[in-house]
Structures are given as structure tokens and as C-alpha cells.
Write a protein that holds these residues in place. Structure first.
Motif, short mmCIF file in Angstrom:
data_model
loop_
_atom_site.label_atom_id
_atom_site.label_comp_id
_atom_site.label_asym_id
_atom_site.label_seq_id
_atom_site.Cartn_x
_atom_site.Cartn_y
_atom_site.Cartn_z
N THR A 16 -3.61 13.01 -4.07
CA THR A 16 -3.34 11.66 -4.73
C THR A 16 -4.21 10.52 -4.16
OG1 THR A 16 -1.20 12.64 -5.19
CG2 THR A 16 -1.46 10.29 -5.59
N THR A 17 -4.80 9.74 -4.95
CA THR A 17 -5.41 8.79 -4.39
C THR A 17 -4.59 7.19 -4.62
OG1 THR A 17 -6.60 8.18 -6.55
CG2 THR A 17 -7.69 9.43 -4.87
N VAL A 18 -4.64 6.32 -3.81
CA VAL A 18 -4.19 5.12 -4.08
C VAL A 18 -4.08 4.57 -5.55
CG1 VAL A 18 -3.74 2.37 -3.32
CG2 VAL A 18 -4.29 4.45 -1.46
N SER A 19 -5.38 4.56 -6.07
CA SER A 19 -5.31 4.08 -7.50
C SER A 19 -4.40 4.65 -8.39
CB SER A 19 -6.88 4.03 -7.84
OG SER A 19 -7.41 5.42 -7.60
N GLU A 20 -4.38 6.00 -8.19
CA GLU A 20 -3.42 6.84 -9.02
C GLU A 20 -1.91 6.54 -8.94
OE1 GLU A 20 -5.80 11.06 -9.39
OE2 GLU A 20 -4.67 10.86 -7.79
N LEU A 21 -1.69 6.09 -7.65
CA LEU A 21 -0.23 5.76 -7.41
C LEU A 21 0.25 4.28 -8.00
CD1 LEU A 21 0.14 6.72 -3.48
CD2 LEU A 21 1.34 7.79 -5.47
N VAL A 22 -0.68 3.63 -8.09
CA VAL A 22 -0.48 2.32 -8.56
C VAL A 22 0.02 2.25 -9.81
CG1 VAL A 22 -1.56 -0.06 -9.19
CG2 VAL A 22 -1.99 0.92 -7.10
N ALA A 24 1.33 5.19 -11.43
CA ALA A 24 2.33 5.99 -11.68
C ALA A 24 3.71 5.52 -11.08
CB ALA A 24 2.08 7.19 -11.22
N ASN A 25 3.64 4.72 -9.89
CA ASN A 25 4.97 4.22 -9.32
C ASN A 25 5.61 5.51 -8.80
OD1 ASN A 25 6.47 2.49 -7.95
ND2 ASN A 25 7.95 1.99 -9.80
N ARG A 64 12.57 8.94 0.62
CA ARG A 64 11.31 8.62 -0.05
C ARG A 64 11.53 6.89 -0.39
NH1 ARG A 64 9.64 12.27 2.14
NH2 ARG A 64 8.80 14.12 1.16
N TRP A 65 10.40 6.28 -0.83
CA TRP A 65 10.50 4.93 -1.06
C TRP A 65 9.85 4.86 -2.45
CZ3 TRP A 65 10.59 6.33 3.71
CH2 TRP A 65 11.53 6.00 4.46
N ARG A 66 10.04 3.84 -3.48
CA ARG A 66 9.22 3.63 -4.50
C ARG A 66 7.92 2.71 -4.14
NH1 ARG A 66 14.29 2.14 -6.46
NH2 ARG A 66 15.05 3.75 -8.11
#
Length: 84
Positions: A16-22, A24-25, A64-66
Motif C-alpha cells: 500500500t502506498t501513502v497516496s492510496e491511504l490518503v 481510503a482512510n 490501530r489508528w485512523r
């Protein structure tokens, strides 16, 4: 962040990349949150203990954290810096 394409998970099947995480939250691990903050996991947990970072969401034995919660911590720090 230095590298937007940094892989946040160790498993080759679930990169998973950071851009995908942004977008999807998702829930993220302590190591990923510490990376976002540019600190060690030990320092991250100290900030959780002192209330700077919100407590973890517990799922079984996992913490885990959001993603957005960690982003909010960064934004608050930036706001307090510019207010001073």
C-alpha cells in the motif's frame, strides 16, 4: 513526506502506498503512524501515553489508528507552530 510510494506494509501481497491511504482512510499500524510523524515507534507510543496522539482502536490484540487521526495530529502541530 519524502517518498509517496513508500510501501507501508511488509507483506508483498498487500503493498500500500501513502497516496492510496490518503483516499481510503484506513486503520494503520504504529510503525506506519510513526513513519508519518518522522519518529520511532517508542516515541510514537510516548506521545500516545501523554495524550498528544489519540488512543488506539483495539481489535483483538491489535492496536490501530485512523489515518486521518494521525493527519489531524500533524495539522494541530503545524497550527500551533504558526500561532506561536
Amino acid at each position: 513526506m519524502q517518498s509517496v510510494e513508500r510501501n507501508l506494509t511488509k507483506d508483498s501481497d498487500t503493498r500500500t502506498t501513502v497516496s492510496e491511504l490518503v483516499t481510503a482512510n484506513p486503520l494503520i499500524r504504529d510503525a506506519d503512524a510513526a513513519y508519518m510523524l518522522g519518529c520511532s515507534k517508542a516515541t510514537f507510543w510516548r506521545r500516545v501515553a501523554d495524550g498528544t496522539i489519540p488512543p488506539a482502536i483495539k481489535i483483538g490484540g491489535m492496536s490501530r489508528w485512523r489515518f486521518k487521526d494521525i493527519e489531524t495530529v500533524i495539522e494541530k502541530a503545524a497550527d500551533s507552530r504558526s500561532a506561536a
